[in-house]
Design an enzyme around this catalytic site. Structure first.
Site, PDB file in Angstrom:
ATOM      1  N   ASP A  61      -3.107  73.135  10.795  1.00 14.10           N
ATOM      2  CA  ASP A  61      -2.633  72.843  12.345  1.00 14.10           C
ATOM      3  C   ASP A  61      -2.434  74.146  12.884  1.00 14.10           C
ATOM      4  O   ASP A  61      -1.892  75.197  12.619  1.00 14.10           O
ATOM      5  CB  ASP A  61      -1.136  72.146  12.387  1.00 14.10           C
ATOM      6  CG  ASP A  61      -0.598  72.050  13.759  1.00 14.10           C
ATOM      7  OD1 ASP A  61      -0.935  72.629  14.804  1.00 14.10           O
ATOM      8  OD2 ASP A  61       0.138  71.006  13.698  1.00 14.10           O
ATOM      9  N   ASN A  88     -12.744  75.651  16.652  1.00 12.52           N
ATOM     10  CA  ASN A  88     -13.351  74.503  17.422  1.00 12.52           C
ATOM     11  C   ASN A  88     -12.191  73.746  18.030  1.00 12.52           C
ATOM     12  O   ASN A  88     -12.284  73.067  18.882  1.00 12.52           O
ATOM     13  CB  ASN A  88     -14.232  73.702  16.686  1.00 12.52           C
ATOM     14  CG  ASN A  88     -14.644  72.281  17.048  1.00 12.52           C
ATOM     15  OD1 ASN A  88     -15.430  72.136  17.971  1.00 12.52           O
ATOM     16  ND2 ASN A  88     -13.721  71.256  16.769  1.00 12.52           N
ATOM     17  N   TYR A 168      -6.515  73.991  31.218  1.00 14.08           N
ATOM     18  CA  TYR A 168      -7.764  73.955  30.529  1.00 14.08           C
ATOM     19  C   TYR A 168      -8.635  74.960  30.788  1.00 14.08           C
ATOM     20  O   TYR A 168      -9.060  75.709  30.065  1.00 14.08           O
ATOM     21  CB  TYR A 168      -8.343  72.629  30.302  1.00 14.08           C
ATOM     22  CG  TYR A 168      -9.642  72.570  29.581  1.00 14.08           C
ATOM     23  CD1 TYR A 168      -9.332  72.761  28.051  1.00 14.08           C
ATOM     24  CD2 TYR A 168     -10.850  72.474  29.924  1.00 14.08           C
ATOM     25  CE1 TYR A 168     -10.667  72.747  27.256  1.00 14.08           C
ATOM     26  CE2 TYR A 168     -11.967  72.281  29.182  1.00 14.08           C
ATOM     27  CZ  TYR A 168     -11.647  72.606  27.761  1.00 14.08           C
ATOM     28  OH  TYR A 168     -12.926  72.521  26.850  1.00 14.08           O
ATOM     29  N   LYS A 172      -9.593  78.467  28.682  1.00  7.91           N
ATOM     30  CA  LYS A 172     -11.097  78.921  28.192  1.00  7.91           C
ATOM     31  C   LYS A 172     -11.504  79.988  28.849  1.00  7.91           C
ATOM     32  O   LYS A 172     -12.199  80.928  27.822  1.00  7.91           O
ATOM     33  CB  LYS A 172     -11.963  77.656  28.354  1.00  7.91           C
ATOM     34  CG  LYS A 172     -11.780  76.315  27.599  1.00  7.91           C
ATOM     35  CD  LYS A 172     -11.684  76.543  26.084  1.00  7.91           C
ATOM     36  CE  LYS A 172     -12.048  75.147  25.296  1.00  7.91           C
ATOM     37  NZ  LYS A 172     -11.915  75.296  23.988  1.00  7.91           N
ATOM     38  N   THR A 203     -17.241  62.618  23.689  1.00  6.24           N
ATOM     39  CA  THR A 203     -16.270  62.534  22.766  1.00  6.24           C
ATOM     40  C   THR A 203     -14.974  62.063  23.356  1.00  6.24           C
ATOM     41  O   THR A 203     -14.775  61.764  24.402  1.00  6.24           O
ATOM     42  CB  THR A 203     -15.949  64.122  22.123  1.00  6.24           C
ATOM     43  OG1 THR A 203     -15.166  64.812  23.207  1.00  6.24           O
ATOM     44  CG2 THR A 203     -17.002  65.029  21.743  1.00  6.24           C
TER      45      THR A 203
HETATM   46  N1  LIG Z   1     -16.521  67.306  24.485  1.00  6.64           N
HETATM   47  C1  LIG Z   1     -16.791  68.205  25.718  1.00  6.64           C
HETATM   48  O1  LIG Z   1     -17.445  68.084  26.844  1.00  6.64           O
HETATM   49  C2  LIG Z   1     -16.528  69.718  25.642  1.00  6.64           C
HETATM   50  C3  LIG Z   1     -17.144  70.911  26.612  1.00  6.64           C
HETATM   51  C4  LIG Z   1     -16.863  72.132  26.444  1.00  6.64           C
HETATM   52  C5  LIG Z   1     -16.136  72.339  25.240  1.00  6.64           C
HETATM   53  N2  LIG Z   1     -15.431  71.736  24.385  1.00  6.64           N
HETATM   54  C6  LIG Z   1     -14.592  72.108  23.382  1.00  6.64           C
HETATM   55  O2  LIG Z   1     -15.092  71.623  21.948  1.00  6.64           O
HETATM   56  C7  LIG Z   1     -13.954  71.616  21.122  1.00  6.64           C
HETATM   57  C8  LIG Z   1     -14.112  70.312  20.254  1.00  6.64           C
HETATM   58  O3  LIG Z   1     -14.008  69.222  21.262  1.00  6.64           O
HETATM   59  P1  LIG Z   1     -14.290  67.847  21.108  1.00  6.64           P
HETATM   60  O4  LIG Z   1     -14.920  67.342  22.376  1.00  6.64           O
HETATM   61  O5  LIG Z   1     -15.133  67.306  19.967  1.00  6.64           O
HETATM   62  O6  LIG Z   1     -12.819  67.027  21.377  1.00  6.64           O
HETATM   63  P2  LIG Z   1     -12.169  65.928  20.194  1.00  6.64           P
HETATM   64  O7  LIG Z   1     -13.211  64.882  19.796  1.00  6.64           O
HETATM   65  O8  LIG Z   1     -10.910  65.474  20.955  1.00  6.64           O
HETATM   66  O9  LIG Z   1     -11.692  66.866  19.085  1.00  6.64           O
HETATM   67  C9  LIG Z   1     -10.602  67.967  19.087  1.00  6.64           C
HETATM   68  C10 LIG Z   1     -10.339  68.385  17.578  1.00  6.64           C
HETATM   69  O10 LIG Z   1      -9.323  69.365  17.769  1.00  6.64           O
HETATM   70  C11 LIG Z   1      -8.292  69.007  16.881  1.00  6.64           C
HETATM   71  N3  LIG Z   1      -6.895  69.566  17.200  1.00  6.64           N
HETATM   72  C12 LIG Z   1      -6.375  69.210  18.357  1.00  6.64           C
HETATM   73  N4  LIG Z   1      -5.116  69.977  18.168  1.00  6.64           N
HETATM   74  C13 LIG Z   1      -5.073  70.625  16.845  1.00  6.64           C
HETATM   75  C14 LIG Z   1      -4.365  71.522  16.267  1.00  6.64           C
HETATM   76  N5  LIG Z   1      -2.855  71.960  16.813  1.00  6.64           N
HETATM   77  N6  LIG Z   1      -4.521  72.059  15.080  1.00  6.64           N
HETATM   78  C15 LIG Z   1      -5.662  71.486  14.532  1.00  6.64           C
HETATM   79  N7  LIG Z   1      -6.708  70.696  15.088  1.00  6.64           N
HETATM   80  C16 LIG Z   1      -6.224  70.293  16.287  1.00  6.64           C
HETATM   81  C17 LIG Z   1      -8.191  67.323  16.940  1.00  6.64           C
HETATM   82  O11 LIG Z   1      -7.641  66.929  15.736  1.00  6.64           O
HETATM   83  P3  LIG Z   1      -6.840  65.179  15.858  1.00  6.64           P
HETATM   84  O12 LIG Z   1      -7.722  64.352  15.810  1.00  6.64           O
HETATM   85  O13 LIG Z   1      -5.947  65.452  14.865  1.00  6.64           O
HETATM   86  O14 LIG Z   1      -6.336  65.183  17.309  1.00  6.64           O
HETATM   87  C18 LIG Z   1      -9.946  67.073  16.897  1.00  6.64           C
HETATM   88  O15 LIG Z   1     -10.108  67.274  15.554  1.00  6.64           O
HETATM   89  C19 LIG Z   1     -12.905  72.033  21.954  1.00  6.64           C
HETATM   90  O16 LIG Z   1     -12.289  73.345  21.805  1.00  6.64           O
HETATM   91  C20 LIG Z   1     -13.191  71.603  23.376  1.00  6.64           C
HETATM   92  O17 LIG Z   1     -12.530  72.515  24.245  1.00  6.64           O
HETATM   93  C21 LIG Z   1     -15.820  70.156  24.666  1.00  6.64           C
END
Ligand SMILES: NC(=O)c1ccc[n+]([C@@H]2O[C@H](COP(=O)([O-])OP(=O)(O)OC[C@H]3O[C@@H](n4cnc5c(N)ncnc54)[C@H](OP(=O)(O)O)[C@@H]3O)[C@@H](O)[C@H]2O)c1
Length: 254
Positions: A61, A88, A168, A172, A203
């Site tokens: 965490d 990530n 958010y 970033k 996602t």
């Molecule tokens: N999806 C997009 O369009 C997009 C675009 C640009 C950037 N991003 C970035 O990409 C990254 C991954 O996002 P995603 O789209 O894959 O989102 P996601 O499917 O919601 O996954 C987020 C991950 O972060 C974990 N997390 C949250 N809080 C945490 C904590 N305190 N300690 C450890 N893990 C934690 C979540 O764990 P739990 O399952 O336990 O909640 C999950 O594994 C993020 O940094 C996001 O800002 C995403």
């Protein structure tokens, strides 16, 4: 002692993190699945192993100093080094109370910063001694184009058309500066530090509204995690989105 590279991916139990682990695993890299929840982490570990990856769950965490320290100690004991760190884990809003800047919930903003900003510094600093022991480590901070002040203030960018919000995007932007500062500190070492822009990826993060697949969204992280010795450091790199559509991959303006 294993000769394979060792990669730690935070928030690797689902979404872009899980797919990043999968893609790194197919390259023969040992992938450490950082997940805050043991059940979700073990499930991801199982799925990745079934796909042939050398995957190991690590309870992590990023907001819990003890959890971060235990993860670093475990990696030290098992492998003695870390070749790749992918920061990530991230969230847009913990309470789902997003909204216009004037409506910002400070509690929510603090919670977002704990994960997206302070969590990255905590994990990076805990892992740096291990990263220094690898021959040429790579650090990837998963950022976003929404943290680009240039894009957010450019009327020609699709981002300028999106509603304004504070927690958010500013988290970033902070992560972008954090990336630049670690790259600066480490510029005379073999370690490269870059920020990845996955692009708008389907996602749970956006209720699967993103127009990119997770396979595509993980590509910038994987590319930056496996940069050759003459690769760049201190960049925001990844998907380019313009009003004309998909702009491929390139360096983004901060
Ligand atoms: N999806 C997009 O369009 C997009 C675009 C640009 C950037 N991003 C970035 O990409 C990254 C991954 O996002 P995603 O789209 O894959 O989102 P996601 O499917 O919601 O996954 C987020 C991950 O972060 C974990 N997390 C949250 N809080 C945490 C904590 N305190 N300690 C450890 N893990 C934690 C979540 O764990 P739990 O399952 O336990 O909640 C999950 O594994 C993020 O940094 C996001 O800002 C995403």
């Amino acid at each position: 002692m294993t000769t394979a590279k060792i990669a730690l991916i935070t928030g690797a139990n689902k979404g872009i993190g899980l797919e990043t682990a999968r893609q790194l695993g197919t390259q023969g890299i040992t992938v450490l699945i950082g997940a805050r929840d043991e059940e979700r982490g073990r499930e991801a570990e199982r799925a990745l192993r079934e796909g042939g990856a050398d995957a190991h769950f690590v309870q992590l965490d990023v907001t819990d100093a003890k959890s971060v320290q235990r993860a670093a100690e475990w990696i030290d004991g098992e492998y003695g080094r870390l070749d790749i760190l992918v920061n990530n884990a991230g969230t847009a809003s913990v309470t789902r109370q997003g909204g216009a800047p004037s409506q910002t919930s400070l509690d929510d903003m603090r919670a977002v910063y704990e994960i997206n900003v302070f969590g990255v510094v905590a994990v990076t600093n805990a892992m740096l001694p291990l990263l220094h022991r690898a021959p040429a480590a790579r650090i990837v901070n998963v950022s976003s184009e929404v943290g680009s002040i240039t894009a957010q203030t450019d009327p020609a960018s699709p981002l300028a058309q999106m509603p304004a919000s504070v927690q958010y995007p500013s988290s970033k932007s902070a992560l972008n500066m954090i990336t630049a500062m670690y790259a600066k500190e480490l510029r005379d070492t073999p370690i490269k530090v870059n920020a990845a822009n996955p692009g708008y990826t389907a996602t749970d993060f956006n209720n699967h509204r993103g127009f990119r697949t997770v396979a595509e969204g993980a590509e910038p992280s994987v590319y930056l995690a496996t940069l050759p010795p003459d690769g760049p450091t201190g960049l925001l790199w990844g998907h380019i989105w313009t009003t004309a559509g998909d702009g491929g991959y390139d360096t983004l303006a901060w």
